[in-house]
Design a protein around this motif. Structure first.
Motif, PDB file in Angstrom:
ATOM      1  N   MET A 107       0.825  -1.199   0.000  1.00 55.96           N
ATOM      2  CA  MET A 107       0.000   0.000   0.000  1.00 55.96           C
ATOM      3  C   MET A 107       0.868   1.261   0.000  1.00 55.96           C
ATOM      4  O   MET A 107       0.546   2.227  -0.662  1.00 55.96           O
ATOM      5  CB  MET A 107      -0.928  -0.039   1.209  1.00 55.96           C
ATOM      6  N   ALA A 108       1.968   1.241   0.732  1.00 58.16           N
ATOM      7  CA  ALA A 108       2.821   2.421   0.809  1.00 58.16           C
ATOM      8  C   ALA A 108       3.488   2.709  -0.533  1.00 58.16           C
ATOM      9  O   ALA A 108       3.658   3.873  -0.898  1.00 58.16           O
ATOM     10  CB  ALA A 108       3.875   2.240   1.895  1.00 58.16           C
ATOM     11  N   VAL A 109       3.840   1.656  -1.269  1.00 54.96           N
ATOM     12  CA  VAL A 109       4.465   1.844  -2.583  1.00 54.96           C
ATOM     13  C   VAL A 109       3.458   2.476  -3.540  1.00 54.96           C
ATOM     14  O   VAL A 109       3.808   3.351  -4.333  1.00 54.96           O
ATOM     15  CB  VAL A 109       4.986   0.495  -3.135  1.00 54.96           C
ATOM     16  N   ARG A 110       2.204   2.055  -3.451  1.00 58.48           N
ATOM     17  CA  ARG A 110       1.164   2.610  -4.321  1.00 58.48           C
ATOM     18  C   ARG A 110       0.953   4.099  -4.040  1.00 58.48           C
ATOM     19  O   ARG A 110       0.805   4.893  -4.969  1.00 58.48           O
ATOM     20  CB  ARG A 110      -0.121   1.825  -4.092  1.00 58.48           C
ATOM     21  N   LYS A 111       0.930   4.455  -2.772  1.00 60.41           N
ATOM     22  CA  LYS A 111       0.768   5.872  -2.424  1.00 60.41           C
ATOM     23  C   LYS A 111       1.970   6.692  -2.870  1.00 60.41           C
ATOM     24  O   LYS A 111       1.812   7.813  -3.355  1.00 60.41           O
ATOM     25  CB  LYS A 111       0.578   6.037  -0.911  1.00 60.41           C
ATOM     26  N   LEU A 112       3.154   6.138  -2.722  1.00 59.89           N
ATOM     27  CA  LEU A 112       4.358   6.848  -3.139  1.00 59.89           C
ATOM     28  C   LEU A 112       4.368   7.042  -4.648  1.00 59.89           C
ATOM     29  O   LEU A 112       4.695   8.130  -5.142  1.00 59.89           O
ATOM     30  CB  LEU A 112       5.607   6.086  -2.698  1.00 59.89           C
ATOM     31  N   ARG A 113       3.976   6.010  -5.392  1.00 63.03           N
ATOM     32  CA  ARG A 113       3.923   6.123  -6.852  1.00 63.03           C
ATOM     33  C   ARG A 113       2.905   7.189  -7.268  1.00 63.03           C
ATOM     34  O   ARG A 113       3.157   7.995  -8.153  1.00 63.03           O
ATOM     35  CB  ARG A 113       3.558   4.778  -7.461  1.00 63.03           C
ATOM     36  N   TRP A 114       1.741   7.199  -6.617  1.00 63.65           N
ATOM     37  CA  TRP A 114       0.728   8.211  -6.920  1.00 63.65           C
ATOM     38  C   TRP A 114       1.264   9.611  -6.608  1.00 63.65           C
ATOM     39  O   TRP A 114       1.094  10.532  -7.393  1.00 63.65           O
ATOM     40  CB  TRP A 114      -0.540   7.971  -6.102  1.00 63.65           C
ATOM     41  N   TYR A 115       1.904   9.752  -5.463  1.00 62.03           N
ATOM     42  CA  TYR A 115       2.438  11.049  -5.051  1.00 62.03           C
ATOM     43  C   TYR A 115       3.479  11.559  -6.046  1.00 62.03           C
ATOM     44  O   TYR A 115       3.469  12.734  -6.416  1.00 62.03           O
ATOM     45  CB  TYR A 115       3.034  10.949  -3.649  1.00 62.03           C
ATOM     46  N   LEU A 116       4.371  10.680  -6.491  1.00 64.82           N
ATOM     47  CA  LEU A 116       5.404  11.093  -7.446  1.00 64.82           C
ATOM     48  C   LEU A 116       4.799  11.491  -8.783  1.00 64.82           C
ATOM     49  O   LEU A 116       5.202  12.490  -9.379  1.00 64.82           O
ATOM     50  CB  LEU A 116       6.432   9.978  -7.630  1.00 64.82           C
ATOM     51  N   LYS A 117       3.806  10.730  -9.264  1.00 63.72           N
ATOM     52  CA  LYS A 117       3.140  11.106 -10.512  1.00 63.72           C
ATOM     53  C   LYS A 117       2.470  12.461 -10.384  1.00 63.72           C
ATOM     54  O   LYS A 117       2.536  13.288 -11.294  1.00 63.72           O
ATOM     55  CB  LYS A 117       2.096  10.062 -10.896  1.00 63.72           C
ATOM     56  N   ALA A 118       1.804  12.675  -9.270  1.00 60.60           N
ATOM     57  CA  ALA A 118       1.102  13.943  -9.067  1.00 60.60           C
ATOM     58  C   ALA A 118       2.088  15.110  -9.022  1.00 60.60           C
ATOM     59  O   ALA A 118       1.854  16.155  -9.635  1.00 60.60           O
ATOM     60  CB  ALA A 118       0.279  13.883  -7.785  1.00 60.60           C
ATOM     61  N   GLN A 119       3.195  14.949  -8.337  1.00 62.02           N
ATOM     62  CA  GLN A 119       4.167  16.031  -8.226  1.00 62.02           C
ATOM     63  C   GLN A 119       4.856  16.316  -9.553  1.00 62.02           C
ATOM     64  O   GLN A 119       5.071  17.478  -9.911  1.00 62.02           O
ATOM     65  CB  GLN A 119       5.207  15.706  -7.149  1.00 62.02           C
ATOM     66  N   VAL A 120       5.194  15.268 -10.292  1.00 58.79           N
ATOM     67  CA  VAL A 120       5.835  15.475 -11.597  1.00 58.79           C
ATOM     68  C   VAL A 120       4.876  16.190 -12.540  1.00 58.79           C
ATOM     69  O   VAL A 120       5.272  17.082 -13.295  1.00 58.79           O
ATOM     70  CB  VAL A 120       6.319  14.128 -12.182  1.00 58.79           C
ATOM     71  N   SER A 121       3.594  15.823 -12.479  1.00 56.16           N
ATOM     72  CA  SER A 121       2.631  16.490 -13.359  1.00 56.16           C
ATOM     73  C   SER A 121       2.472  17.960 -13.003  1.00 56.16           C
ATOM     74  O   SER A 121       2.358  18.808 -13.885  1.00 56.16           O
ATOM     75  CB  SER A 121       1.277  15.783 -13.296  1.00 56.16           C
ATOM     76  N   VAL A 122       2.494  18.254 -11.712  1.00 54.21           N
ATOM     77  CA  VAL A 122       2.370  19.649 -11.275  1.00 54.21           C
ATOM     78  C   VAL A 122       3.604  20.459 -11.681  1.00 54.21           C
ATOM     79  O   VAL A 122       3.503  21.661 -11.928  1.00 54.21           O
ATOM     80  CB  VAL A 122       2.134  19.710  -9.747  1.00 54.21           C
ATOM     81  N   LEU A 123       4.745  19.828 -11.797  1.00 55.77           N
ATOM     82  CA  LEU A 123       5.954  20.526 -12.219  1.00 55.77           C
ATOM     83  C   LEU A 123       6.074  20.627 -13.742  1.00 55.77           C
ATOM     84  O   LEU A 123       6.581  21.624 -14.260  1.00 55.77           O
ATOM     85  CB  LEU A 123       7.194  19.826 -11.659  1.00 55.77           C
ATOM     86  N   LEU A 124       5.624  19.602 -14.463  1.00 54.41           N
ATOM     87  CA  LEU A 124       5.768  19.606 -15.919  1.00 54.41           C
ATOM     88  C   LEU A 124       4.855  20.616 -16.602  1.00 54.41           C
ATOM     89  O   LEU A 124       5.258  21.246 -17.585  1.00 54.41           O
ATOM     90  CB  LEU A 124       5.459  18.218 -16.483  1.00 54.41           C
ATOM     91  N   LEU A 125       3.644  20.768 -16.121  1.00 58.18           N
ATOM     92  CA  LEU A 125       2.701  21.659 -16.787  1.00 58.18           C
ATOM     93  C   LEU A 125       3.191  23.113 -16.802  1.00 58.18           C
ATOM     94  O   LEU A 125       3.281  23.715 -17.874  1.00 58.18           O
ATOM     95  CB  LEU A 125       1.318  21.542 -16.155  1.00 58.18           C
ATOM     96  N   PRO A 126       3.540  23.720 -15.672  1.00 53.71           N
ATOM     97  CA  PRO A 126       4.027  25.098 -15.748  1.00 53.71           C
ATOM     98  C   PRO A 126       5.383  25.233 -16.453  1.00 53.71           C
ATOM     99  O   PRO A 126       5.647  26.255 -17.099  1.00 53.71           O
ATOM    100  CB  PRO A 126       4.126  25.556 -14.296  1.00 53.71           C
ATOM    101  N   ALA A 127       6.218  24.212 -16.359  1.00 52.28           N
ATOM    102  CA  ALA A 127       7.490  24.268 -17.080  1.00 52.28           C
ATOM    103  C   ALA A 127       7.238  24.300 -18.585  1.00 52.28           C
ATOM    104  O   ALA A 127       7.891  25.046 -19.320  1.00 52.28           O
ATOM    105  CB  ALA A 127       8.361  23.073 -16.707  1.00 52.28           C
ATOM    106  N   GLY A 128       6.275  23.518 -19.039  1.00 48.20           N
ATOM    107  CA  GLY A 128       5.916  23.530 -20.451  1.00 48.20           C
ATOM    108  C   GLY A 128       5.338  24.861 -20.881  1.00 48.20           C
ATOM    109  O   GLY A 128       5.620  25.349 -21.978  1.00 48.20           O
ATOM    110  N   LEU A 129       4.526  25.464 -20.017  1.00 44.55           N
ATOM    111  CA  LEU A 129       3.965  26.774 -20.350  1.00 44.55           C
ATOM    112  C   LEU A 129       5.051  27.847 -20.422  1.00 44.55           C
ATOM    113  O   LEU A 129       5.001  28.729 -21.285  1.00 44.55           O
ATOM    114  CB  LEU A 129       2.898  27.158 -19.330  1.00 44.55           C
ATOM    115  N   CYS A 130       6.034  27.766 -19.546  1.00 44.30           N
ATOM    116  CA  CYS A 130       7.149  28.719 -19.593  1.00 44.30           C
ATOM    117  C   CYS A 130       7.972  28.543 -20.867  1.00 44.30           C
ATOM    118  O   CYS A 130       8.363  29.533 -21.498  1.00 44.30           O
ATOM    119  CB  CYS A 130       8.048  28.538 -18.373  1.00 44.30           C
ATOM    120  N   LEU A 131       8.227  27.303 -21.241  1.00 46.67           N
ATOM    121  CA  LEU A 131       8.959  27.056 -22.483  1.00 46.67           C
ATOM    122  C   LEU A 131       8.164  27.529 -23.691  1.00 46.67           C
ATOM    123  O   LEU A 131       8.740  28.029 -24.665  1.00 46.67           O
ATOM    124  CB  LEU A 131       9.270  25.565 -22.626  1.00 46.67           C
TER     125      LEU A 131
END
Length: 79
Positions: free
Chosen positions: A1-25
């Motif tokens: 269960m902890a691995v699943r939550k960690l995987r979800w958390y990492l996906k969510a954080q990467v998505s939150v970082l990629l979207l504004p980085a793409g808009l800046c580019l």
């Protein structure tokens, strides 16, 4: 269960970082293209634009896949 939550958390954080980085580019690509249209040599705007579209689509895709808008999948909301 902890691995699943960690995987979800990492996906969510990467998505939150990629979207504004793409808009800046994307803004950088538009700026470079505008300066080039005015006659000033200002670098490879095409590759900035391409990379920005890849980052924007990847960010939105990961955001949808991780279910970021609903919170952690399977977790019931607090009443």
């Amino acid at each position: 269960m902890a691995v699943r939550k960690l995987r979800w958390y990492l996906k969510a954080q990467v998505s939150v970082l990629l979207l504004p980085a793409g808009l800046c580019l994307f803004g950088e690509a538009v700026q470079r293209r505008t300066l080039q249209a005015m006659g000033q040599p200002h670098g490879p705007w095409f590759w900035y634009g391409t990379l920005s579209l890849v980052a924007i689509v990847a960010g939105v895709g990961l955001m949808v896949e991780s279910g970021l808008l609903r919170g952690y999948p399977g977790q019931k909301p607090n009443p």
